[in-house]
Design a protein around this motif. Structure first.
Motif, short mmCIF file in Angstrom:
data_model
loop_
_atom_site.label_atom_id
_atom_site.label_comp_id
_atom_site.label_asym_id
_atom_site.label_seq_id
_atom_site.Cartn_x
_atom_site.Cartn_y
_atom_site.Cartn_z
N SER A 154 50.27 23.10 54.43
CA SER A 154 50.68 24.20 53.55
C SER A 154 49.48 25.09 53.23
O SER A 154 48.71 25.43 54.13
N LEU A 155 49.26 25.43 51.97
CA LEU A 155 48.17 26.35 51.60
C LEU A 155 47.00 25.61 50.95
O LEU A 155 46.25 26.20 50.16
N THR A 156 46.81 24.34 51.28
CA THR A 156 45.74 23.57 50.66
C THR A 156 44.35 24.12 50.97
O THR A 156 43.41 23.91 50.20
N ALA A 157 44.21 24.83 52.09
CA ALA A 157 42.91 25.41 52.44
C ALA A 157 42.53 26.56 51.51
O ALA A 157 41.37 26.98 51.48
N TYR A 158 43.52 27.06 50.74
CA TYR A 158 43.27 28.21 49.87
C TYR A 158 43.36 27.85 48.39
O TYR A 158 43.65 28.69 47.55
N VAL A 159 43.11 26.58 48.06
CA VAL A 159 43.25 26.13 46.68
C VAL A 159 42.34 26.91 45.74
O VAL A 159 42.66 27.08 44.55
N ASP A 160 41.19 27.40 46.23
CA ASP A 160 40.25 28.12 45.37
C ASP A 160 40.21 29.61 45.67
O ASP A 160 39.26 30.30 45.29
N ASP A 161 41.25 30.12 46.34
CA ASP A 161 41.29 31.54 46.73
C ASP A 161 42.21 32.31 45.78
O ASP A 161 43.44 32.21 45.87
N PRO A 162 41.65 33.12 44.88
CA PRO A 162 42.49 33.85 43.92
C PRO A 162 43.45 34.82 44.59
O PRO A 162 44.59 34.97 44.13
N LEU A 163 43.02 35.51 45.66
CA LEU A 163 43.89 36.49 46.30
C LEU A 163 45.16 35.85 46.84
O LEU A 163 46.27 36.32 46.56
N VAL A 164 45.02 34.77 47.60
CA VAL A 164 46.19 34.11 48.17
C VAL A 164 47.04 33.47 47.08
O VAL A 164 48.27 33.63 47.05
N ASN A 165 46.41 32.77 46.15
CA ASN A 165 47.15 32.09 45.08
C ASN A 165 47.95 33.06 44.23
O ASN A 165 49.16 32.87 43.99
N LEU A 166 47.30 34.10 43.74
CA LEU A 166 47.97 35.02 42.82
C LEU A 166 49.02 35.87 43.53
O LEU A 166 50.07 36.18 42.95
N THR A 167 48.76 36.24 44.78
CA THR A 167 49.75 37.02 45.54
C THR A 167 51.00 36.18 45.79
O THR A 167 52.13 36.65 45.57
N VAL A 168 50.82 34.95 46.23
CA VAL A 168 51.97 34.07 46.50
C VAL A 168 52.73 33.78 45.20
O VAL A 168 53.97 33.82 45.17
N CYS A 169 52.01 33.53 44.11
CA CYS A 169 52.66 33.28 42.82
C CYS A 169 53.49 34.48 42.39
O CYS A 169 54.63 34.34 41.92
N ALA A 170 52.94 35.68 42.54
CA ALA A 170 53.67 36.90 42.16
C ALA A 170 54.93 37.07 43.00
O ALA A 170 56.00 37.42 42.48
N LEU A 171 54.83 36.82 44.29
CA LEU A 171 55.99 36.95 45.18
C LEU A 171 57.07 35.94 44.80
O LEU A 171 58.27 36.27 44.75
N VAL A 172 56.67 34.70 44.52
CA VAL A 172 57.62 33.66 44.14
C VAL A 172 58.33 34.03 42.84
O VAL A 172 59.56 33.92 42.72
N LEU A 173 57.57 34.47 41.84
CA LEU A 173 58.16 34.81 40.54
C LEU A 173 59.09 36.01 40.65
O LEU A 173 60.17 36.03 40.05
N LEU A 174 58.70 37.02 41.42
CA LEU A 174 59.56 38.20 41.58
C LEU A 174 60.85 37.84 42.31
O LEU A 174 61.93 38.30 41.95
N GLY A 175 60.74 37.00 43.35
CA GLY A 175 61.95 36.57 44.05
C GLY A 175 62.85 35.72 43.17
O GLY A 175 64.07 35.78 43.27
N GLY A 176 62.23 34.92 42.28
CA GLY A 176 63.00 34.01 41.44
C GLY A 176 63.60 34.62 40.19
O GLY A 176 64.47 34.02 39.56
N LEU A 177 63.16 35.83 39.82
CA LEU A 177 63.71 36.46 38.61
C LEU A 177 65.15 36.90 38.80
O LEU A 177 65.94 36.88 37.87
N GLY A 178 65.49 37.32 40.01
CA GLY A 178 66.84 37.79 40.26
C GLY A 178 66.90 39.30 40.35
O GLY A 178 66.15 40.03 39.68
N PHE A 179 67.80 39.78 41.19
CA PHE A 179 67.89 41.20 41.48
C PHE A 179 68.27 42.03 40.25
O PHE A 179 67.80 43.16 40.07
#
Length: 446
Positions: free
Chosen positions: A186-211
């Motif tokens: 998975s993304l374990t290689a990027y555990v300390d990468d703010p760009l990858v972590n925060l971008t993926v978190c934002a995408l997940v939250l936006l997708g999960g909020l609902g249209f």
């Protein structure tokens, strides 16, 4: 001789059959030798499992995506993820609009059920908004991820990785292409990468909020008091779950998985593991090493899931919120249930109670069947079942060890989780409501 009237399927049944058709078509495509890196097709059961996981935007895999599938196979998976995330009726109606065909009332009613819209006449405008919003968000996510992947992997491969992971994150699917480093990493290689972590978190939250929540925020800006009760509950609950989940994950794993990390790295990893279980399926730490507390927290977050009419699964944030509001009202001796100076309809309370009851029944049944047929640890089995039923995709590593019978059980759970366990049961057992009511009689409760 009179002709028999055509069979009219309910919206719930149309949704259930539509997803089933896409899963079977996806399984057939993934069996093609050219879709597999080795040139040998997957078995039908493994292809069916993978197609169900992609279409149901789950992310559980029996074979590492990068190691197993060629570029064609990866494209097929991405298409299944996109269709599954947006809902197949969204794609069907968009195709009809592009071809200039009129969308009838029946198709609109199915679309309304699929994305949890409230008004029939609102469907066409909502459809356009969903597609435009999805393209904008996934495009922005891909652009941000490309800043990391292109320098690492080269131009074309970096762009492909950015697009794949952006779509997978927004659709809460959890599929990744990081197996070139280590299978199932998975993304374990990027555990300390703010760009990858925060971008993926934002995408997940936006997708999960609902249209529907997106549109309200766009139309009403930051004026919280103007939002509907649905939007207020979703935004408030998402904030509480994200902040609370981050703090609790750090508390449970500070001396375990997070040990040795800098404080800001611990915060980043805790945030990611608070967001991903609802219901994305990526991980930046090795979940097989979770403490019992960390495992229980992750299962609880998977249970709650995302919002209705979103790309995510779970029992749904609003369902849990309604149950908690009902409990609070009962404790305070109030007959009416509500929040933010608004009262909830009794039908919503009944539907929420039915949804939670059915979800837990399926989870306990699935967990029992896994444990009765294979000797898994209890936490691992429950983790797998809740992950499948909530279409999360996180695993402690037992997915590829499942027997054929248990793979079939997990496929059914992913399917029920994506279309909604309540929708599934209503599709199978829908009957006209009786006109005559039975007499009332009380039973002892508690």
């Amino acid at each position: 001789m009179k002709k028999k009237p055509p069979i009219q399927l309910s919206p719930n049944r149309v949704i259930a059959l539509g997803f089933l058709g896409i899963i079977l078509a996806g399984a057939a495509l993934l069996m093609l030798p050219m879709a597999n890196r080795s040139g040998r097709g997957l078995s039908f059961l493994d292809s069916l499992f993978t197609a169900a996981s992609a279409t149901c935007v789950t992310g559980l895999v029996v074979a590492d995506t990068w190691t197993q599938f060629s570029l064609l196979g990866q494209i097929i998976l991405l298409a299944l993820i996109q269709v599954g995330g947006l809902g197949y009726m969204t794609m069907v109606l968009q195709a009809a609009l592009l071809l200039g065909r009129k969308v009838g009332l029946r198709q609109r009613s199915v679309m309304m059920e699929s994305v949890s819209a409230e008004h029939l006449g609102d469907v066409a405008a909502l459809l356009r908004y969903i597609l435009a919003g999805t393209a904008a968000i996934e495009g922005a996510g891909a652009a941000l991820l490309a800043l990391r992947f292109v320098p690492e992997l080269g131009l074309l491969r970096g762009i492909w990785y950015a697009v794949f992971h952006s779509v997978s994150a927004f659709c809460n699917a959890g599929f990744d292409l990081m197996g070139f480093r280590e299978p199932y990493s998975s993304l374990t290689a990027y555990v300390d990468d703010p760009l990858v972590n925060l971008t993926v978190c934002a995408l997940v939250l936006l997708g999960g909020l609902g249209f529907l929540v997106w549109r309200e925020v766009r139309e009403k800006g930051l004026s919280f008091r103007r939002y509907s009760l649905h939007a207020k509950v979703m935004l408030t609950a998402t904030l509480v779950l994200t902040a609370g989940g981050t703090a609790l994950f750090w508390l449970a794993e500070r001396d375990n998985l997070l040990a040795g990390m800098a404080p800001w790295e611990q915060l980043l990893a805790s945030l990611f593991q608070a967001v991903s279980p609802r219901t994305a399926g990526f991980n930046t730490v090795d979940l097989a090493g979770l403490t019992s507390g960390g495992g229980l927290l992750t299962i609880a977050l998977m249970f709650v899931g995302a919002g209705p009419g979103s790309t995510g699964g779970g029992v749904k944030v609003t369902t849990v919120a309604v149950c908690l509001l009902t409990l609070a009202a009962y404790i305070r001796g109030r007959r009416e249930v509500g929040a933010f100076n608004r009262r909830l309809d009794e039908e919503q309370i009944h539907r929420s109670a039915a949804g939670v009851t059915l979800y837990m029944t399926l989870a306990v049944t699935g967990g029992f069947l896994l444990l009765a047929t294979q000797p898994f640890p209890l936490q691992d089995a429950l983790f797998e079942v809740f992950s499948a039923l909530s279409t999360v995709g996180l695993s402690t590593g037992i997915t590829r060890d499942l027997s054929p019978l248990n793979r079939g059980i997990v496929i059914v759970m992913m399917y029920c989780g994506r279309i909604g366990s309540l929708t599934m049961m209503m599709a199978l057992a829908q009957r006209p409501a009786p006109r005559i009511k039975d007499p009332v009689e009380h039973i002892t409760i508690g």
